[in-house]
Scaffold this motif. Structure first.
Motif, PDB file in Angstrom:
ATOM      1  N   GLU A 133       0.781  -1.241   0.000  1.00  7.79           N
ATOM      2  CA  GLU A 133       0.000   0.000   0.000  1.00  7.79           C
ATOM      3  C   GLU A 133       0.815   1.295   0.000  1.00  7.79           C
ATOM      4  OE1 GLU A 133      -3.089  -0.091  -0.466  1.00  7.79           O
ATOM      5  OE2 GLU A 133      -3.746  -2.081   0.152  1.00  7.79           O
ATOM      6  N   HIS A 134       2.142   1.240   0.032  1.00  7.65           N
ATOM      7  CA  HIS A 134       2.873   2.493   0.245  1.00  7.65           C
ATOM      8  C   HIS A 134       2.654   3.516  -0.866  1.00  7.65           C
ATOM      9  CE1 HIS A 134       5.870   0.144  -2.072  1.00  7.65           C
ATOM     10  NE2 HIS A 134       6.374   1.302  -2.467  1.00  7.65           N
ATOM     11  N   THR A 135       2.541   3.076  -2.114  1.00  9.97           N
ATOM     12  CA  THR A 135       2.309   4.060  -3.182  1.00  9.97           C
ATOM     13  C   THR A 135       0.910   4.645  -3.111  1.00  9.97           C
ATOM     14  OG1 THR A 135       1.748   2.260  -4.696  1.00  9.97           O
ATOM     15  CG2 THR A 135       4.011   3.078  -4.746  1.00  9.97           C
ATOM     16  N   HIS A 136      -0.048   3.864  -2.646  1.00  5.38           N
ATOM     17  CA  HIS A 136      -1.411   4.399  -2.489  1.00  5.38           C
ATOM     18  C   HIS A 136      -1.454   5.460  -1.395  1.00  5.38           C
ATOM     19  CE1 HIS A 136      -2.484   0.237  -4.161  1.00  5.38           C
ATOM     20  NE2 HIS A 136      -2.679   1.112  -5.135  1.00  5.38           N
ATOM     21  N   VAL A 137      -0.723   5.231  -0.311  1.00  8.35           N
ATOM     22  CA  VAL A 137      -0.652   6.246   0.746  1.00  8.35           C
ATOM     23  C   VAL A 137      -0.003   7.521   0.199  1.00  8.35           C
ATOM     24  CG1 VAL A 137       0.317   6.814   3.005  1.00  8.35           C
ATOM     25  CG2 VAL A 137      -0.640   4.538   2.598  1.00  8.35           C
ATOM     26  N   HIS A 138       1.066   7.357  -0.590  1.00  9.25           N
ATOM     27  CA  HIS A 138       1.719   8.531  -1.176  1.00  9.25           C
ATOM     28  C   HIS A 138       0.747   9.340  -2.043  1.00  9.25           C
ATOM     29  CE1 HIS A 138       5.391   7.138   0.417  1.00  9.25           C
ATOM     30  NE2 HIS A 138       5.820   6.405  -0.584  1.00  9.25           N
ATOM     31  N   GLN A 139      -0.167   8.661  -2.715  1.00 10.70           N
ATOM     32  CA  GLN A 139      -1.090   9.316  -3.644  1.00 10.70           C
ATOM     33  C   GLN A 139      -2.373   9.801  -2.979  1.00 10.70           C
ATOM     34  OE1 GLN A 139      -1.650   6.105  -6.407  1.00 10.70           O
ATOM     35  NE2 GLN A 139       0.468   6.167  -7.134  1.00 10.70           N
ATOM     36  N   ALA A 140      -2.504   9.570  -1.682  1.00  9.67           N
ATOM     37  CA  ALA A 140      -3.787   9.811  -1.005  1.00  9.67           C
ATOM     38  C   ALA A 140      -4.220  11.271  -1.055  1.00  9.67           C
ATOM     39  CB  ALA A 140      -3.712   9.334   0.450  1.00  9.67           C
ATOM     40  N   GLY A 141      -3.281  12.195  -1.160  1.00  6.16           N
ATOM     41  CA  GLY A 141      -3.652  13.610  -1.227  1.00  6.16           C
ATOM     42  C   GLY A 141      -4.498  13.954  -2.425  1.00  6.16           C
ATOM     43  N   GLY A 142      -4.411  13.158  -3.472  1.00  6.99           N
ATOM     44  CA  GLY A 142      -5.229  13.380  -4.662  1.00  6.99           C
ATOM     45  C   GLY A 142      -6.437  12.480  -4.743  1.00  6.99           C
ATOM     46  N   PHE A 143      -6.680  11.672  -3.712  1.00  6.48           N
ATOM     47  CA  PHE A 143      -7.820  10.752  -3.705  1.00  6.48           C
ATOM     48  C   PHE A 143      -9.099  11.471  -3.302  1.00  6.48           C
ATOM     49  CE2 PHE A 143      -5.403   6.505  -2.774  1.00  6.48           C
ATOM     50  CZ  PHE A 143      -4.831   6.581  -4.025  1.00  6.48           C
ATOM     51  N   SER A 144     -10.208  10.966  -3.776  1.00  5.76           N
ATOM     52  CA  SER A 144     -11.511  11.400  -3.277  1.00  5.76           C
ATOM     53  C   SER A 144     -11.742  10.810  -1.889  1.00  5.76           C
ATOM     54  CB  SER A 144     -12.611  10.925  -4.225  1.00  5.76           C
ATOM     55  OG  SER A 144     -12.675   9.497  -4.209  1.00  5.76           O
ATOM     56  N   ALA A 145     -12.788  11.314  -1.219  1.00  2.87           N
ATOM     57  CA  ALA A 145     -13.138  10.761   0.096  1.00  2.87           C
ATOM     58  C   ALA A 145     -13.455   9.272  -0.020  1.00  2.87           C
ATOM     59  CB  ALA A 145     -14.310  11.526   0.690  1.00  2.87           C
ATOM     60  N   GLU A 146     -14.125   8.888  -1.096  1.00  6.36           N
ATOM     61  CA  GLU A 146     -14.476   7.476  -1.302  1.00  6.36           C
ATOM     62  C   GLU A 146     -13.216   6.621  -1.440  1.00  6.36           C
ATOM     63  OE1 GLU A 146     -15.713  10.016  -2.951  1.00  6.36           O
ATOM     64  OE2 GLU A 146     -17.908   9.860  -3.077  1.00  6.36           O
ATOM     65  N   ALA A 147     -12.238   7.111  -2.195  1.00  4.49           N
ATOM     66  CA  ALA A 147     -11.003   6.338  -2.398  1.00  4.49           C
ATOM     67  C   ALA A 147     -10.210   6.232  -1.103  1.00  4.49           C
ATOM     68  CB  ALA A 147     -10.167   6.984  -3.500  1.00  4.49           C
ATOM     69  N   ARG A 148     -10.204   7.301  -0.328  1.00  8.18           N
ATOM     70  CA  ARG A 148      -9.479   7.245   0.945  1.00  8.18           C
ATOM     71  C   ARG A 148     -10.162   6.275   1.900  1.00  8.18           C
ATOM     72  NH1 ARG A 148      -9.701  12.807   0.665  1.00  8.18           N
ATOM     73  NH2 ARG A 148     -10.588  13.012   2.760  1.00  8.18           N
ATOM     74  N   LEU A 149     -11.477   6.235   1.890  1.00  9.86           N
ATOM     75  CA  LEU A 149     -12.201   5.280   2.735  1.00  9.86           C
ATOM     76  C   LEU A 149     -11.862   3.847   2.327  1.00  9.86           C
ATOM     77  CD1 LEU A 149     -14.229   4.512   4.909  1.00  9.86           C
ATOM     78  CD2 LEU A 149     -16.065   4.828   3.221  1.00  9.86           C
ATOM     79  N   ARG A 150     -11.808   3.589   1.026  1.00 11.28           N
ATOM     80  CA  ARG A 150     -11.451   2.245   0.569  1.00 11.28           C
ATOM     81  C   ARG A 150     -10.046   1.879   1.036  1.00 11.28           C
ATOM     82  NH1 ARG A 150     -14.106   3.937  -4.234  1.00 11.28           N
ATOM     83  NH2 ARG A 150     -12.107   4.409  -5.246  1.00 11.28           N
ATOM     84  N   LEU A 151      -9.136   2.842   0.996  1.00 11.27           N
ATOM     85  CA  LEU A 151      -7.773   2.585   1.466  1.00 11.27           C
ATOM     86  C   LEU A 151      -7.772   2.247   2.953  1.00 11.27           C
ATOM     87  CD1 LEU A 151      -4.674   2.613   1.178  1.00 11.27           C
ATOM     88  CD2 LEU A 151      -4.752   5.102   1.475  1.00 11.27           C
ATOM     89  N   LEU A 152      -8.493   3.016   3.754  1.00  7.83           N
ATOM     90  CA  LEU A 152      -8.547   2.754   5.190  1.00  7.83           C
ATOM     91  C   LEU A 152      -9.125   1.372   5.484  1.00  7.83           C
ATOM     92  CD1 LEU A 152      -9.850   6.232   6.382  1.00  7.83           C
ATOM     93  CD2 LEU A 152      -7.611   5.277   6.881  1.00  7.83           C
ATOM     94  N   GLU A 153     -10.180   1.028   4.785  1.00 10.45           N
ATOM     95  CA  GLU A 153     -10.829  -0.265   5.043  1.00 10.45           C
ATOM     96  C   GLU A 153      -9.971  -1.419   4.536  1.00 10.45           C
ATOM     97  OE1 GLU A 153     -15.530   0.999   5.245  1.00 10.45           O
ATOM     98  OE2 GLU A 153     -14.731   0.314   3.317  1.00 10.45           O
ATOM     99  N   ARG A 154      -9.288  -1.198   3.401  1.00  6.66           N
ATOM    100  CA  ARG A 154      -8.418  -2.245   2.872  1.00  6.66           C
ATOM    101  C   ARG A 154      -7.260  -2.526   3.832  1.00  6.66           C
ATOM    102  NH1 ARG A 154      -7.823   0.049  -1.747  1.00  6.66           N
ATOM    103  NH2 ARG A 154      -5.680   0.818  -1.543  1.00  6.66           N
ATOM    104  N   CYS A 155      -6.826  -1.507   4.556  1.00  4.70           N
ATOM    105  CA  CYS A 155      -5.744  -1.653   5.532  1.00  4.70           C
ATOM    106  C   CYS A 155      -6.258  -2.088   6.900  1.00  4.70           C
ATOM    107  CB  CYS A 155      -4.986  -0.330   5.669  1.00  4.70           C
ATOM    108  SG  CYS A 155      -4.124   0.187   4.181  1.00  4.70           S
ATOM    109  N   ASP A 156      -7.569  -2.309   7.017  1.00  6.87           N
ATOM    110  CA  ASP A 156      -8.176  -2.689   8.297  1.00  6.87           C
ATOM    111  C   ASP A 156      -7.892  -1.645   9.372  1.00  6.87           C
ATOM    112  OD1 ASP A 156      -9.748  -4.313   9.882  1.00  6.87           O
ATOM    113  OD2 ASP A 156      -8.128  -5.688  10.415  1.00  6.87           O
ATOM    114  N   ALA A 157      -7.809  -0.368   8.935  1.00  4.78           N
ATOM    115  CA  ALA A 157      -7.439   0.710   9.848  1.00  4.78           C
ATOM    116  C   ALA A 157      -8.443   0.942  10.970  1.00  4.78           C
ATOM    117  CB  ALA A 157      -7.213   2.007   9.058  1.00  4.78           C
ATOM    118  N   PRO A 158      -9.768   0.885  10.719  1.00  2.00           N
ATOM    119  CA  PRO A 158     -10.697   1.109  11.839  1.00  2.00           C
ATOM    120  C   PRO A 158     -10.530   0.096  12.969  1.00  2.00           C
ATOM    121  CG  PRO A 158     -11.839   1.330   9.738  1.00  2.00           C
ATOM    122  CD  PRO A 158     -10.478   0.766   9.430  1.00  2.00           C
ATOM    123  N   ARG A 159     -10.144  -1.130  12.608  1.00  9.49           N
ATOM    124  CA  ARG A 159     -10.004  -2.167  13.626  1.00  9.49           C
ATOM    125  C   ARG A 159      -8.593  -2.214  14.202  1.00  9.49           C
ATOM    126  NH1 ARG A 159      -9.223  -7.777  14.131  1.00  9.49           N
ATOM    127  NH2 ARG A 159      -8.390  -7.890  12.015  1.00  9.49           N
TER     128      ARG A 159
END
Length: 411
Positions: free
Chosen positions: A302-328
């Motif tokens: 995921e490191h390149t996706h995190v690098h690109q997160a500044g240009g992501f929509s809210a929906e894309a950032r949410l998908r990234l958080l959930e894909r990383c199991d960040a809420p849990r």
């Protein structure tokens, strides 16, 4: 019977560094003598005893003889006639082969004090070549003492050891133990520079070794070389006082670039996915702890996706958080963000660049975790929703929270 303080405690005292663990050597005594004085025997391979009052370890002066390849292939001899000089001769480096008598006198038969003054890591005797762990230990000391160089004759000896296959006999647990300790030193990159210089890195960690000499785009990586970049990232981790998990993940994050097909150079498109197989191979070979393995897998993927997160929509950032199991697993996600920040800063001339992606994604996660998920589920149930529909309701609330957080953020 004479008792001497030896090894690291003497070295660190001379360097003016804090002394923590103290090793003691007893000359002119037998196991029976120490037992009669109230010492408690604890050594398995050779005679080591606990002091009856301080419970510090006291070892009888001993010699050792190589009997088989590898780390365990030694026979030890401890007896009253073994001298202090003979005991010190079996030690790895001259800076670790000094002793201090009870009256404060320094005993330095192998030039350790001179090597400290000249900032040099030098082996005590040819017996260094009998124990491959000593290559790892020397590399770890290079990571601790950043201004020390390796004596040319010692580097030549280590290269001979690698060529003779001694490094191949190392057991996985001991390799990881030394690597993990070296990663936590102030200059961890130096450990891998030394291992590469003597040829051991290619045998122990080919996944990292193959990155050296591989190019990447200068507009993103002014340092060009993939291997150089990884070591710069590792130094950024040390600068940030990152934990072991983050440092190991940083070490592994670009493994996929060593497998990039020639036609994709120097862009390394898809290196994230290519990096997972070599990481898994290393994890199996070294029997890595699960926390180090899991974070490294996450950073590789995921490191390149995190690098690109500044240009992501809210929906894309949410998908990234959930894909990383960040809420849990928010603590692991925080470590991912730190590793990515170190990656962004581990580049020539960009060591102090801002990294807004870290606070951006941290704020998104905080907004999500502030939600009352149980209340959202109860409201969905009251509306007659079930199963996947409740999950969608939770996801919609998360997206709304991120969007609200985004609208409140200063422009």
């Amino acid at each position: 019977m004479q008792i001497y303080r030896v090894g690291g405690a003497v070295r660190d005292k001379l360097l003016g560094r804090p002394v923590s663990d103290i090793d003691w050597v007893v000359v002119g005594a037998s196991p029976e003598h120490l037992l009669a004085l109230g010492y408690q025997a604890v050594g398995k391979d050779f005679p080591v005893f606990l002091h009856p009052q301080t419970h510090e370890e006291y070892a009888l002066a001993r010699t050792e003889r190589k009997t088989a390849p590898g780390y365990h292939g030694f026979a030890f001899h401890a007896a009253p006639e073994v001298t202090l000089e003979e005991d010190l001769a079996r030690r790895d480096l001259s800076i670790n082969a000094m002793a201090e008598a009870e009256d404060g006198q320094l005993i330095d038969p192998y030039g350790g004090q001179r090597d400290l003054a000249e900032r040099r890591l030098r082996h005590v005797s040819p017996a260094f070549a009998e124990d491959p762990v000593r290559i790892l230990r020397l590399a770890r000391f290079a990571a601790r003492f950043g201004d020390f160089s390796v004596a040319p004759e010692t580097m030549a000896l280590m290269r001979q050891m690698v060529a003779a296959g001694e490094v191949d006999a190392l057991v996985a647990e001991r390799v990881w133990q030394e690597i993990a300790r070296g990663l936590m030193e102030p200059w961890p990159a130096r450990m891998f520079e030394v291992l590469r210089d003597c040829g051991a890195l290619a045998r122990l960690m080919p996944e990292l070794d193959r990155l050296f000499g591989v190019p990447q785009p200068a507009e993103h990586h002014p340092e060009i070389d993939c291997g150089v970049h990884v070591l710069m990232v590792l130094q950024q981790c040390a600068r940030a006082q990152a934990p072991l998990t983050v440092r190991f993940a940083a070490l592994c994050h670009d493994f996929g670039k060593g497998l990039t097909p020639p036609e994709l150079l120097p862009r390394h498109i898809g290196h994230e996915g290519r990096g997972l197989a070599p990481l898994q191979a290393l994890a199996e070979r070294w029997r890595l702890p699960s926390d180090c393995r899991e974070l490294a897998e996450l950073v590789v993927r995921e490191h390149t996706h995190v690098h690109q997160a500044g240009g992501f929509s809210a929906e894309a950032r949410l998908r990234l958080l959930e894909r990383c199991d960040a809420p849990r697993r928010p603590e692991r996600f925080a470590e991912l963000l730190l590793a990515c920040e170190c990656d962004a800063r581990g580049r020539l001339g960009l060591e102090d660049r801002p990294y807004p992606q870290r606070p951006l994604l941290a704020a998104d996660l905080a907004a999500i975790r502030a939600l009352d998920q149980a209340a959202i589920s109860a409201a969905a149930l009251a509306q007659g929703l079930k199963g996947p529909a409740i999950g969608r309701a939770i996801q919609a609330a998360r997206l709304q929270a991120i969007t609200a957080c985004e609208s409140d953020r200063p422009r």
